[in-house]
Motif scaffolding. Structure first.
Motif, PDB file in Angstrom:
ATOM      1  N   TYR A 154       0.812  -1.208   0.000  1.00  0.00           N
ATOM      2  CA  TYR A 154       0.000   0.000   0.000  1.00  0.00           C
ATOM      3  C   TYR A 154       0.851   1.267   0.000  1.00  0.00           C
ATOM      4  N   VAL A 155       2.083   1.158   0.491  1.00  0.00           N
ATOM      5  CA  VAL A 155       2.949   2.333   0.550  1.00  0.00           C
ATOM      6  C   VAL A 155       3.699   2.550  -0.757  1.00  0.00           C
ATOM      7  N   SER A 156       4.104   1.460  -1.412  1.00  0.00           N
ATOM      8  CA  SER A 156       4.949   1.589  -2.599  1.00  0.00           C
ATOM      9  C   SER A 156       4.225   1.354  -3.921  1.00  0.00           C
ATOM     10  N   PHE A 157       3.229   0.462  -3.942  1.00  0.00           N
ATOM     11  CA  PHE A 157       2.571   0.113  -5.201  1.00  0.00           C
ATOM     12  C   PHE A 157       1.408   1.042  -5.528  1.00  0.00           C
ATOM     13  N   VAL A 158       0.470   1.173  -4.612  1.00  0.00           N
ATOM     14  CA  VAL A 158      -0.731   1.974  -4.874  1.00  0.00           C
ATOM     15  C   VAL A 158      -0.406   3.428  -5.217  1.00  0.00           C
ATOM     16  N   PRO A 159       0.531   4.086  -4.499  1.00  0.00           N
ATOM     17  CA  PRO A 159       0.809   5.498  -4.818  1.00  0.00           C
ATOM     18  C   PRO A 159       1.287   5.733  -6.248  1.00  0.00           C
ATOM     19  N   GLN A 160       1.795   4.701  -6.919  1.00  0.00           N
ATOM     20  CA  GLN A 160       2.232   4.872  -8.301  1.00  0.00           C
ATOM     21  C   GLN A 160       1.064   5.249  -9.218  1.00  0.00           C
ATOM     22  N   PHE A 161      -0.161   4.928  -8.795  1.00  0.00           N
ATOM     23  CA  PHE A 161      -1.342   5.197  -9.618  1.00  0.00           C
ATOM     24  C   PHE A 161      -2.177   6.350  -9.062  1.00  0.00           C
ATOM     25  N   VAL A 162      -1.630   7.049  -8.077  1.00  0.00           N
ATOM     26  CA  VAL A 162      -2.359   8.155  -7.448  1.00  0.00           C
ATOM     27  C   VAL A 162      -1.562   9.441  -7.589  1.00  0.00           C
ATOM     28  N   LYS A 163      -2.151  10.442  -8.198  1.00  0.00           N
ATOM     29  CA  LYS A 163      -1.501  11.735  -8.309  1.00  0.00           C
ATOM     30  C   LYS A 163      -1.636  12.479  -6.989  1.00  0.00           C
ATOM     31  N   PRO A 164      -0.550  13.070  -6.510  1.00  0.00           N
ATOM     32  CA  PRO A 164      -0.631  13.830  -5.253  1.00  0.00           C
ATOM     33  C   PRO A 164      -1.503  15.065  -5.418  1.00  0.00           C
ATOM     34  N   GLY A 165      -2.001  15.544  -4.305  1.00  0.00           N
ATOM     35  CA  GLY A 165      -2.841  16.731  -4.343  1.00  0.00           C
ATOM     36  C   GLY A 165      -4.219  16.455  -3.782  1.00  0.00           C
ATOM     37  N   ASP A 166      -5.145  17.361  -4.071  1.00  0.00           N
ATOM     38  CA  ASP A 166      -6.508  17.211  -3.583  1.00  0.00           C
ATOM     39  C   ASP A 166      -7.144  15.939  -4.145  1.00  0.00           C
ATOM     40  N   GLY A 167      -7.806  15.215  -3.280  1.00  0.00           N
ATOM     41  CA  GLY A 167      -8.480  14.000  -3.717  1.00  0.00           C
ATOM     42  C   GLY A 167      -7.601  12.770  -3.737  1.00  0.00           C
ATOM     43  N   ALA A 168      -6.336  12.908  -3.312  1.00  0.00           N
ATOM     44  CA  ALA A 168      -5.420  11.761  -3.338  1.00  0.00           C
ATOM     45  C   ALA A 168      -5.902  10.650  -2.393  1.00  0.00           C
ATOM     46  N   ALA A 169      -6.397  11.043  -1.237  1.00  0.00           N
ATOM     47  CA  ALA A 169      -6.871  10.047  -0.274  1.00  0.00           C
ATOM     48  C   ALA A 169      -8.063   9.277  -0.837  1.00  0.00           C
ATOM     49  N   ALA A 170      -8.970   9.995  -1.501  1.00  0.00           N
ATOM     50  CA  ALA A 170     -10.146   9.332  -2.086  1.00  0.00           C
ATOM     51  C   ALA A 170      -9.730   8.369  -3.186  1.00  0.00           C
TER      52      ALA A 170
END
Length: 229
Positions: A154-170
């Motif tokens: 969850y720390v290394s794989f998932v963030p590769q598909f999530v752009k930082p910024g507003d709505g990142a948590a969602a």
């Protein structure tokens, strides 16, 4: 997220899910030994723990855990010790015995008595089914919660598909839910397949091999986790 990214995430997730690991060993063993009900209870435990991991990752707490060497080491060692306990208990239950008392299920590894061999699988008594279900659920929850590889995922794989910024948590929550959904679907199909093969898998010689392989796999995984950094 583009369509290409979604397809890439799903494909990569499926590859991660189907690679054999702790969950594979536990789901297979419990389903073969006690039937598909026990297999689905293990799956329920895995699902509950996965929700915890996903929630922590969405809140950003998983990253804090990985960044803390002390906390990460505690989780890694605890996970390794638990797998070592599971594997050792299963192997101990399959040891040859000279006497022939009536076989009784044990907390993790079931093994009956027989002259020089483990006893064949026994039907679970009705009054023992709640105990089997409880043990299966605890095995699923505990093994998943203490699995550092899930935290790292969850720390290394998932963030590769999530752009930082507003709505990142969602977006992280959506991807985590997608991964969990794919995993549940895969394991449900696998449990039903194993259940169909149970008449063959529960033959004494085949069951003994499955039990001992499960124990060995868990011990090997425990050693690998303990030695990893």
């Amino acid at each position: 997220m583009s369509d290409i990214q979604i397809v890439s995430f799903v494909a990569a997730s499926l590859l991660i899910i189907i690679v054999p690991g702790v969950d594979f060993a536990l789901v297979t063993r419990q389903t073969v030994r006690y039937g598909r009900r026990a297999g689905f209870v293990v799956l329920a435990g895995l699902f509950a723990a996965a929700l915890v991991h996903a929630s922590l990752a969405t809140a950003g707490l998983s990253a804090l855990l990985v960044s803390s060497p002390a906390l990460y080491t505690v989780l890694r060692v605890a996970g390794a010790l638990y797998l070592l306990y599971l594997g050792g208990t299963i192997l101990w239950a399959t040891r040859p015995r000279r006497s022939a008392p009536v076989a009784q299920p044990v907390p993790v590894g079931a093994g009956g008595a027989g002259t020089g061999a483990a006893a064949p699988v026994q039907d679970v008594p009705a009054d023992d089914e709640p105990h089997v279900a409880r043990r299966s659920f605890v095995m699923g929850v505990t093994s998943q919660l203490l699995n550092v590889k899930v935290v790292v995922f969850y720390v290394s794989f998932v963030p590769q598909f999530v752009k930082p910024g507003d709505g990142a948590a969602a977006r992280t929550a959506v991807l985590a839910a997608t991964f969990i959904g794919l995993a549940v679907l895969w394991w449900a199909c696998y449990i039903l397949l194993i259940d169909r093969l149970q008449p063959w898998l529960t033959r004494p010689s085949v069951l003994l091999v499955i039990e001992r392989l499960t124990g060995l796999i868990l011990i090997v995984l425990a050693v690998r986790i303990a030695l990893s950094h």
